[in-house]
Motif scaffolding. Structure first.
Motif, PDB file in Angstrom:
ATOM      1  N   LEU A   1      -1.433   5.652  -7.207  1.00 26.81           N
ATOM      2  CA  LEU A   1      -2.810   6.058  -6.906  1.00 26.81           C
ATOM      3  C   LEU A   1      -2.967   7.566  -7.066  1.00 26.81           C
ATOM      4  O   LEU A   1      -3.978   8.045  -7.589  1.00 26.81           O
ATOM      5  CB  LEU A   1      -3.195   5.628  -5.488  1.00 26.81           C
ATOM      6  CG  LEU A   1      -3.280   4.122  -5.253  1.00 26.81           C
ATOM      7  CD1 LEU A   1      -3.402   3.810  -3.763  1.00 26.81           C
ATOM      8  CD2 LEU A   1      -4.473   3.526  -6.000  1.00 26.81           C
ATOM      9  N   ILE A   2      -1.947   8.307  -6.624  1.00 25.29           N
ATOM     10  CA  ILE A   2      -2.001   9.770  -6.791  1.00 25.29           C
ATOM     11  C   ILE A   2      -2.048  10.123  -8.272  1.00 25.29           C
ATOM     12  O   ILE A   2      -2.698  11.082  -8.678  1.00 25.29           O
ATOM     13  CB  ILE A   2      -0.782  10.431  -6.105  1.00 25.29           C
ATOM     14  CG1 ILE A   2      -0.912  10.315  -4.582  1.00 25.29           C
ATOM     15  CG2 ILE A   2      -0.658  11.904  -6.506  1.00 25.29           C
ATOM     16  CD1 ILE A   2       0.296  10.804  -3.809  1.00 25.29           C
TER      17      ILE A   2
ATOM     18  N   VAL B   1       1.173   4.209  -3.380  1.00 26.57           N
ATOM     19  CA  VAL B   1       0.675   5.585  -3.210  1.00 26.57           C
ATOM     20  C   VAL B   1       0.935   6.482  -4.431  1.00 26.57           C
ATOM     21  O   VAL B   1       0.005   7.124  -4.936  1.00 26.57           O
ATOM     22  CB  VAL B   1       1.242   6.215  -1.913  1.00 26.57           C
ATOM     23  CG1 VAL B   1       1.066   7.727  -1.909  1.00 26.57           C
ATOM     24  CG2 VAL B   1       0.547   5.617  -0.699  1.00 26.57           C
TER      25      VAL B   1
ATOM     26  N   GLU C   1       0.836  -1.210   0.000  1.00 27.65           N
ATOM     27  CA  GLU C   1       0.000   0.000   0.000  1.00 27.65           C
ATOM     28  C   GLU C   1       0.870   1.258   0.000  1.00 27.65           C
ATOM     29  O   GLU C   1       0.565   2.229  -0.698  1.00 27.65           O
ATOM     30  CB  GLU C   1      -0.930  -0.014   1.207  1.00 27.65           C
ATOM     31  CG  GLU C   1      -2.066  -1.015   1.060  1.00 27.65           C
ATOM     32  CD  GLU C   1      -2.768  -1.344   2.362  1.00 27.65           C
ATOM     33  OE1 GLU C   1      -3.851  -1.931   2.302  1.00 27.65           O
ATOM     34  OE2 GLU C   1      -2.198  -1.047   3.444  1.00 27.65           O
TER      35      GLU C   1
END
Lengths: 379, 242
Positions: B118-119, B115, B111
């Protein structure tokens, strides 16, 4: 990113529990206190819900249903003679003293119904026959009366049992369910004629007149006609309901006490969740700064914080509301404390809890917007 | 003057100034810095504490506004961009490795690494697949579902490197990447970063005062009192291409 925002929140178990606990407490305090407050206000209008009539004719100085000034018996006929009135019946209402088997006395709310029509009869007769109330010395009592007046007896009062009402024998011919009175008095029903004999004799015995508009007349026009024709005050049922509620608002400290507690619930919820959420953001500032450095926009971080705040809001509200429903069920089953749970109450509490979450989030959001991503390079 | 082929510029800094505070409390951190970093190289910025290394790194990364001068990163002029465009640029083109790793402790390694993807708008599934593959590349197979606290310092820094590389940025910014690590672990991390820098379309800039790792640099930029004093290679030869 929102699932990561939730994991960040849930991962900090202590703060998560503090946030949910604070919001649960706030929800419970606000909803439960409002429920009790509404229930108490509802009790102030128990005469209305227990007697149910479209028009209530009382002395012109009467402002609320629990403070009646006696009328003359002839006033019933004066109301009946007004054009626009279909029918009008006399009602006696007064607090009387019932003697218990153990020698103690308990106050009861004695209601005398029109002998012929029995208009204003109990809302729900559980046992016995309504017509039997016309038999000499007969009364119908509510469940609370059975509990209260059975003290000192081997078994609870039942049909056929007698008790003393102002030194006169009263025989129970029915048991009913009625809304509780504001002062907690049990309701005891009889006919008007018998009620004025149970009660100590006074010059004027008539408490109020229940009436209905004639076909073609509205409540307002019939009420206006009665007032013009008799000089008495005629309330529509809803008008007397609100007049009674507002009288208690204006003349007692009850609303202030409850509103203070409700306000306290809001403030406590705000302080706990605001401070905890702010601390959560503050402790994660370095990580939020790192996300910002990696290119997370202020908008994305704002949404993440809102997701976190509203998630704890939903959970806290849900738990608080469930606890209040549990309390409410118990209260309704036991008949006390007073409790009323209209749909507007959970809706309003929901809005308040969400506003707490929004304000809490805003404090964190302000901080996040102000941090420079370069914070991550400082030791 | 060197006759070897000079790699294209990755970062071009000219006359950059930055002052913290105002009036009598003003502290000039950068006093007209000129500086270049090339593609395919690992460049170190070194110097004593307070000389402006971290400030320079911050303005190059686009995480701190500067007062004057020009900065171009892979041809994009940071000085001419609006703040939100700088954020967009950083999101796509810059990877960060921090002194204290800055991994989010409540998230798993996968996770944490996912990041930046995902950003950048990747779906959760794609981001986690790529993150897991990147962790494998970093020598951390099977550790993806661990929390950072369950890893050693070296392993945590590998996770941080995976996070810095997973979205394939062209500029890698490293702030004291070995200062929280022991000597051997620090050496392994620097080997890894040197390999990362070998990509011809990438540049790695490391700020450090750990002289044990100077040997990993292709070039060293020495700073003092807010200015670049000297740029030289491992042999100490000045870089006249500057």
């Amino acid at each position: 990113m929102y699932h990561l925002a939730l994991k960040m929140l849930l991962g900090d178990r202590a703060k998560y529990l503090m946030l949910v606990g604070g919001l649960t407490f706030a929800t419970m305090l606000m909803t439960q206190q409002c429920g009790v407050f509404f229930g108490l206000l509802k009790w102030t209008t128990s005469h209305l819900s227990n007697m149910r009539a479209k028009l209530w004719v009382v002395d012109r100085k009467v402002e609320q249903a629990n403070e009646l000034k006696a009328l003359r018996d002839t006033d019933v006929n004066r109301v009946r003679s007004v054009a626009g009135v279909a029918w009008a019946v006399p009602v006696y209402v007064g607090v009387q003293s019932a003697k218990l088997a153990d020698g103690n006395f308990k106050p009861v709310m004695l209601v005398g119904l029109d002998n012929a029509t029995l208009i204003g009869q109990p809302p729900l007769l559980l046992r016995g026959r309504l017509e039997a109330i016309r038999l000499p010395n007969s009364v119908i009592v509510d469940e609370l009366a059975v509990r209260r007046l059975s003290a000192g007896r081997a078994k609870p009062l039942d049909l056929g049992d007698t008790f003393e009402l102002n030194d006169r024998e009263a025989r129970i011919v029915g048991i009913c369910r009625a809304d509780k009175h504001f002062f907690g008095y049990p309701y005891v029903y009889s006919t008007y004629t018998q009620a004025v004999q149970f009660a100590p004799r006074q010059r004027k015995m008539l408490s109020l007149i229940l009436a209905e508009p004639a076909p073609g007349y509205s409540l307002a026009s019939a009420a206006a006609a009665i007032e013009a024709g008799t000089g008495m005050k005629a309330y529509a049922e809803e008008e007397l309901f609100w007049s009674t509620i507002w009288w208690y608002f204006r003349n007692t400290g009850i609303p202030v006490a409850f509103i203070s507690t409700i306000l306290l619930g809001f403030i406590v919820g705000m302080v706990i969740s605001g401070q905890t959420f702010y601390a959560f953001v503050h402790e994660n500032l370095r990580h939020l700064g790192a996300l910002k450095a990696m290119g997370a926009s202020n908008g994305l971080l704002t949404c993440m914080l809102l997701v976190q705040a509203f998630t704890v809001g939903f959970i806290g509200y849900g738990m608080g509301a469930l606890l209040v429903v549990g309390f409410g069920r118990t209260a309704v089953t036991r008949g006390e404390p007073p409790f009323m749970f209209p749909w507007q109450l959970p809706a309003a509490t929901f809005a308040l809890v969400m506003s707490i979450c929004m304000l809490s989030a805003l404090m964190g959001i302000r901080k996040v917007w102000k941090i420079e991503p370069a914070i991550v390079f400082r030791g | 003057m060197s006759t070897t082929t000079v790699a294209p510029l990755a970062v071009h800094v000219r006359a950059v100034t930055k002052t913290f505070g105002q009036g009598e409390a003003a502290v000039p951190a950068l006093k007209g810095v000129d500086f270049n970093a090339r593609q395919g190289e690992l460049l170190m910025i070194v110097g004593p504490s307070g000389c402006g290394k971290t400030t320079l790194l911050s303005v190059i990364a686009g995480t701190l506004n500067f007062d004057g001068g020009e900065i171009e990163v892979f041809g994009s002029s940071l000085h001419a961009m609006k703040p939100r465009h700088v954020t967009e640029f950083r999101k796509r083109n810059v990877g960060f490795i921090f002194q204290q790793f800055n991994l989010i402790p409540t998230l798993t390694c996968i996770e944490n690494v996912s990041v930046p993807l995902l950003i950048n708008g990747a779906s959760r599934r794609v981001a986690e697949q790529k993150a897991e593959a990147m962790l494998d590349q970093m020598g951390l197979p099977g550790r993806g579902h661990d929390r950072p606290a369950n890893l050693s310092g070296g392993q945590q820094q590998r996770v941080a490197i995976a996070r810095a590389l997973v979205h394939e940025p062209r500029l890698i910014i490293c702030d004291e990447p070995t200062s929280a690590l022991d000597k051997d672990t620090g050496s392994h991390i620097m080997d890894l970063l040197r390999d990362v820098a070998r990509h011809p379309d990438r540049s790695v800039i490391v700020v450090t005062h750990d002289n044990r790792i100077f040997k990993y640099a292709d070039r060293l930029t020495e700073m003092e009192d807010g200015r670049v004093q000297r740029v030289h290679d491992q042999a100490g030869n000045p870089d006249f291409s500057e």
